[in-house]
Write a protein that holds these residues in place. Structure first.
Motif, PDB file in Angstrom:
ATOM      1  N   TYR A  86      -5.766 -31.519 -18.735  1.00 54.12           N
ATOM      2  CA  TYR A  86      -6.913 -32.229 -18.174  1.00 54.12           C
ATOM      3  C   TYR A  86      -7.759 -31.338 -17.267  1.00 54.12           C
ATOM      4  CZ  TYR A  86      -5.138 -36.706 -19.865  1.00 54.12           C
ATOM      5  OH  TYR A  86      -4.724 -37.755 -20.662  1.00 54.12           O
ATOM      6  N   GLN A  87      -7.314 -30.124 -17.030  1.00 53.20           N
ATOM      7  CA  GLN A  87      -8.064 -29.219 -16.157  1.00 53.20           C
ATOM      8  C   GLN A  87      -9.351 -28.768 -16.832  1.00 53.20           C
ATOM      9  OE1 GLN A  87      -5.368 -26.093 -14.910  1.00 53.20           O
ATOM     10  NE2 GLN A  87      -3.955 -27.567 -13.994  1.00 53.20           N
ATOM     11  N   GLY A  88     -10.346 -28.455 -16.016  1.00 49.27           N
ATOM     12  CA  GLY A  88     -11.626 -27.974 -16.527  1.00 49.27           C
ATOM     13  C   GLY A  88     -12.531 -29.073 -17.059  1.00 49.27           C
ATOM     14  N   LYS A  89     -12.224 -30.342 -16.741  1.00 46.28           N
ATOM     15  CA  LYS A  89     -13.017 -31.471 -17.233  1.00 46.28           C
ATOM     16  C   LYS A  89     -13.746 -32.210 -16.108  1.00 46.28           C
ATOM     17  CE  LYS A  89      -9.883 -32.044 -21.068  1.00 46.28           C
ATOM     18  NZ  LYS A  89      -9.700 -32.787 -22.257  1.00 46.28           N
ATOM     19  N   GLY A  90     -13.793 -31.604 -14.918  1.00 48.32           N
ATOM     20  CA  GLY A  90     -14.494 -32.232 -13.794  1.00 48.32           C
ATOM     21  C   GLY A  90     -13.670 -33.253 -13.031  1.00 48.32           C
ATOM     22  N   ILE A  91     -12.383 -33.375 -13.365  1.00 48.72           N
ATOM     23  CA  ILE A  91     -11.540 -34.376 -12.714  1.00 48.72           C
ATOM     24  C   ILE A  91     -11.272 -34.000 -11.258  1.00 48.72           C
ATOM     25  CG2 ILE A  91      -9.277 -35.502 -12.759  1.00 48.72           C
ATOM     26  CD1 ILE A  91      -9.403 -35.084 -15.872  1.00 48.72           C
ATOM     27  N   GLY A  92     -11.084 -32.716 -10.993  1.00 46.85           N
ATOM     28  CA  GLY A  92     -10.863 -32.271  -9.614  1.00 46.85           C
ATOM     29  C   GLY A  92     -12.040 -32.616  -8.722  1.00 46.85           C
ATOM     30  N   LYS A  93     -13.238 -32.420  -9.233  1.00 44.30           N
ATOM     31  CA  LYS A  93     -14.448 -32.757  -8.460  1.00 44.30           C
ATOM     32  C   LYS A  93     -14.500 -34.262  -8.198  1.00 44.30           C
ATOM     33  CE  LYS A  93     -19.411 -32.075  -8.451  1.00 44.30           C
ATOM     34  NZ  LYS A  93     -20.271 -33.186  -8.684  1.00 44.30           N
ATOM     35  N   LEU A  94     -14.206 -35.069  -9.226  1.00 45.61           N
ATOM     36  CA  LEU A  94     -14.179 -36.527  -9.040  1.00 45.61           C
ATOM     37  C   LEU A  94     -13.143 -36.932  -7.994  1.00 45.61           C
ATOM     38  CD1 LEU A  94     -14.310 -37.849 -12.733  1.00 45.61           C
ATOM     39  CD2 LEU A  94     -16.100 -38.045 -10.992  1.00 45.61           C
ATOM     40  N   MET A  95     -11.975 -36.306  -8.060  1.00 46.31           N
ATOM     41  CA  MET A  95     -10.918 -36.626  -7.107  1.00 46.31           C
ATOM     42  C   MET A  95     -11.349 -36.268  -5.685  1.00 46.31           C
ATOM     43  SD  MET A  95      -6.815 -35.804  -7.192  1.00 46.31           S
ATOM     44  CE  MET A  95      -7.032 -34.199  -7.867  1.00 46.31           C
ATOM     45  N   MET A  96     -11.969 -35.126  -5.513  1.00 43.30           N
ATOM     46  CA  MET A  96     -12.395 -34.727  -4.169  1.00 43.30           C
ATOM     47  C   MET A  96     -13.501 -35.633  -3.638  1.00 43.30           C
ATOM     48  SD  MET A  96     -10.407 -32.517  -3.000  1.00 43.30           S
ATOM     49  CE  MET A  96      -9.123 -33.310  -3.939  1.00 43.30           C
ATOM     50  N   GLU A  97     -14.410 -36.066  -4.498  1.00 47.07           N
ATOM     51  CA  GLU A  97     -15.424 -37.032  -4.059  1.00 47.07           C
ATOM     52  C   GLU A  97     -14.748 -38.303  -3.558  1.00 47.07           C
ATOM     53  OE1 GLU A  97     -18.081 -37.555  -7.395  1.00 47.07           O
ATOM     54  OE2 GLU A  97     -18.931 -35.552  -7.151  1.00 47.07           O
ATOM     55  N   TRP A  98     -13.716 -38.751  -4.284  1.00 44.86           N
ATOM     56  CA  TRP A  98     -12.973 -39.944  -3.876  1.00 44.86           C
ATOM     57  C   TRP A  98     -12.297 -39.698  -2.522  1.00 44.86           C
ATOM     58  CZ3 TRP A  98      -8.284 -41.652  -2.356  1.00 44.86           C
ATOM     59  CH2 TRP A  98      -8.034 -43.017  -2.422  1.00 44.86           C
ATOM     60  N   ILE A  99     -11.671 -38.524  -2.362  1.00 44.36           N
ATOM     61  CA  ILE A  99     -10.989 -38.171  -1.113  1.00 44.36           C
ATOM     62  C   ILE A  99     -11.980 -38.156   0.051  1.00 44.36           C
ATOM     63  CG2 ILE A  99      -9.799 -36.279   0.110  1.00 44.36           C
ATOM     64  CD1 ILE A  99      -7.972 -37.742  -1.885  1.00 44.36           C
ATOM     65  N   PHE A 100     -13.134 -37.533  -0.147  1.00 42.32           N
ATOM     66  CA  PHE A 100     -14.132 -37.459   0.924  1.00 42.32           C
ATOM     67  C   PHE A 100     -14.623 -38.853   1.302  1.00 42.32           C
ATOM     68  CE2 PHE A 100     -15.350 -33.093  -0.982  1.00 42.32           C
ATOM     69  CZ  PHE A 100     -14.290 -32.480  -0.343  1.00 42.32           C
ATOM     70  N   ASN A 101     -14.887 -39.692   0.307  1.00 41.29           N
ATOM     71  CA  ASN A 101     -15.327 -41.068   0.591  1.00 41.29           C
ATOM     72  C   ASN A 101     -14.240 -41.860   1.299  1.00 41.29           C
ATOM     73  OD1 ASN A 101     -17.930 -40.786  -0.448  1.00 41.29           O
ATOM     74  ND2 ASN A 101     -17.265 -41.284  -2.521  1.00 41.29           N
ATOM     75  N   TYR A 102     -12.989 -41.688   0.872  1.00 45.13           N
ATOM     76  CA  TYR A 102     -11.883 -42.364   1.538  1.00 45.13           C
ATOM     77  C   TYR A 102     -11.794 -41.910   2.995  1.00 45.13           C
ATOM     78  CZ  TYR A 102      -7.157 -43.713   2.860  1.00 45.13           C
ATOM     79  OH  TYR A 102      -6.084 -44.236   3.525  1.00 45.13           O
ATOM     80  N   GLY A 103     -11.880 -40.608   3.217  1.00 45.81           N
ATOM     81  CA  GLY A 103     -11.833 -40.078   4.587  1.00 45.81           C
ATOM     82  C   GLY A 103     -12.931 -40.658   5.462  1.00 45.81           C
ATOM     83  N   HIS A 123      -9.608 -20.819  -4.644  1.00 41.30           N
ATOM     84  CA  HIS A 123     -10.645 -20.444  -3.678  1.00 41.30           C
ATOM     85  C   HIS A 123     -12.026 -20.804  -4.219  1.00 41.30           C
ATOM     86  CE1 HIS A 123      -7.821 -17.009  -2.110  1.00 41.30           C
ATOM     87  NE2 HIS A 123      -7.308 -18.209  -1.928  1.00 41.30           N
ATOM     88  N   LYS A 124     -12.264 -20.465  -5.480  1.00 43.30           N
ATOM     89  CA  LYS A 124     -13.561 -20.776  -6.106  1.00 43.30           C
ATOM     90  C   LYS A 124     -13.800 -22.284  -6.125  1.00 43.30           C
ATOM     91  CE  LYS A 124     -13.275 -16.836  -9.224  1.00 43.30           C
ATOM     92  NZ  LYS A 124     -13.044 -16.436 -10.622  1.00 43.30           N
ATOM     93  N   PHE A 125     -12.770 -23.032  -6.527  1.00 43.17           N
ATOM     94  CA  PHE A 125     -12.898 -24.489  -6.598  1.00 43.17           C
ATOM     95  C   PHE A 125     -13.230 -25.065  -5.229  1.00 43.17           C
ATOM     96  CE2 PHE A 125     -11.049 -28.730  -6.075  1.00 43.17           C
ATOM     97  CZ  PHE A 125     -11.755 -29.424  -7.041  1.00 43.17           C
ATOM     98  N   TRP A 126     -12.480 -24.669  -4.186  1.00 40.25           N
ATOM     99  CA  TRP A 126     -12.695 -25.255  -2.863  1.00 40.25           C
ATOM    100  C   TRP A 126     -14.066 -24.891  -2.306  1.00 40.25           C
ATOM    101  CZ3 TRP A 126     -10.019 -29.191  -2.732  1.00 40.25           C
ATOM    102  CH2 TRP A 126      -8.696 -29.221  -3.170  1.00 40.25           C
ATOM    103  N   LYS A 127     -14.532 -23.679  -2.569  1.00 33.89           N
ATOM    104  CA  LYS A 127     -15.871 -23.304  -2.116  1.00 33.89           C
ATOM    105  C   LYS A 127     -16.934 -24.158  -2.807  1.00 33.89           C
ATOM    106  CE  LYS A 127     -14.697 -18.705  -0.557  1.00 33.89           C
ATOM    107  NZ  LYS A 127     -14.729 -17.269  -0.799  1.00 33.89           N
ATOM    108  N   LYS A 128     -16.729 -24.462  -4.109  1.00 39.03           N
ATOM    109  CA  LYS A 128     -17.674 -25.340  -4.821  1.00 39.03           C
ATOM    110  C   LYS A 128     -17.675 -26.747  -4.234  1.00 39.03           C
ATOM    111  CE  LYS A 128     -17.656 -23.168  -9.376  1.00 39.03           C
ATOM    112  NZ  LYS A 128     -17.208 -23.305 -10.770  1.00 39.03           N
ATOM    113  N   GLN A 129     -16.571 -27.146  -3.602  1.00 40.29           N
ATOM    114  CA  GLN A 129     -16.483 -28.473  -2.988  1.00 40.29           C
ATOM    115  C   GLN A 129     -17.041 -28.481  -1.566  1.00 40.29           C
ATOM    116  OE1 GLN A 129     -15.664 -30.799  -5.222  1.00 40.29           O
ATOM    117  NE2 GLN A 129     -15.432 -28.981  -6.492  1.00 40.29           N
ATOM    118  N   GLY A 130     -17.545 -27.334  -1.106  1.00 38.36           N
ATOM    119  CA  GLY A 130     -18.193 -27.260   0.196  1.00 38.36           C
ATOM    120  C   GLY A 130     -17.324 -26.746   1.336  1.00 38.36           C
TER     121      GLY A 130
END
Length: 142
Positions: A86-103, A123-130
């Motif tokens: 399931y990697q590389g399908k944008g799921i990590g980004k969706l999950m982080m958006e959910w985490i940020f909204n929950y926070g 490192h690349k992924f986390w930088k893309k998440q801000g």
């Protein structure tokens, strides 16, 4: 065909469902140790968000809510893992958006996390998440 993934907090009585994913993320740590540590972490306030493809758990993100002098109340994603297929399908980004909204919904003003120095893809992924690198994480075995 559009796929809709469900993201939700995993109920405490279903928390052992994350063990198979943790075993993939931490192959050097045995099942019994993972279970012991999970029980201890739950007693310390640990939560975990799960990503589901229908009823299949395909991703996890541990959650710690902490308050520290330098940042205030914040959410800390921990042991983030998505099944390889399931990697590389944008799921990590969706999950982080959910985490940020929950926070935000529980009064967090920031998010911080740890990422292994050798995990350059992370490192690349986390930088893309801000996220920005602001410190080193040190560990000393006792």
């Amino acid at each position: 065909m559009e796929v809709n993934y469900e993201i939700a907090l995993i109920k405490k009585d279903n928390m052992n469902s994350i063990i198979p994913l943790l075993e993939q993320l931490n192959p050097k740590i045995g099942n019994s140790i993972l279970r012991e540590r999970l029980d201890e972490m739950l007693a310390q306030g640990y939560k975990c968000a799960g990503v589901y493809d229908e009823n299949r758990l395909i991703g996890i993100c541990g959650i710690w809510i902490l308050t520290k002098y330098y940042v205030g109340k914040h959410i800390e994603p921990d042991n983030v893992f998505i099944l390889p297929e399931y990697q590389g399908k944008g799921i990590g980004k969706l999950m982080m958006e959910w985490i940020f909204n929950y926070g935000k919904s529980i009064g967090c003003v920031a998010s911080e996390l740890n990422c292994y120095t050798s995990n350059t893809e992370g490192h690349k992924f986390w930088k893309k998440q801000g996220y920005e690198v602001m410190a080193y994480h040190f560990l000393k075995q006792l």
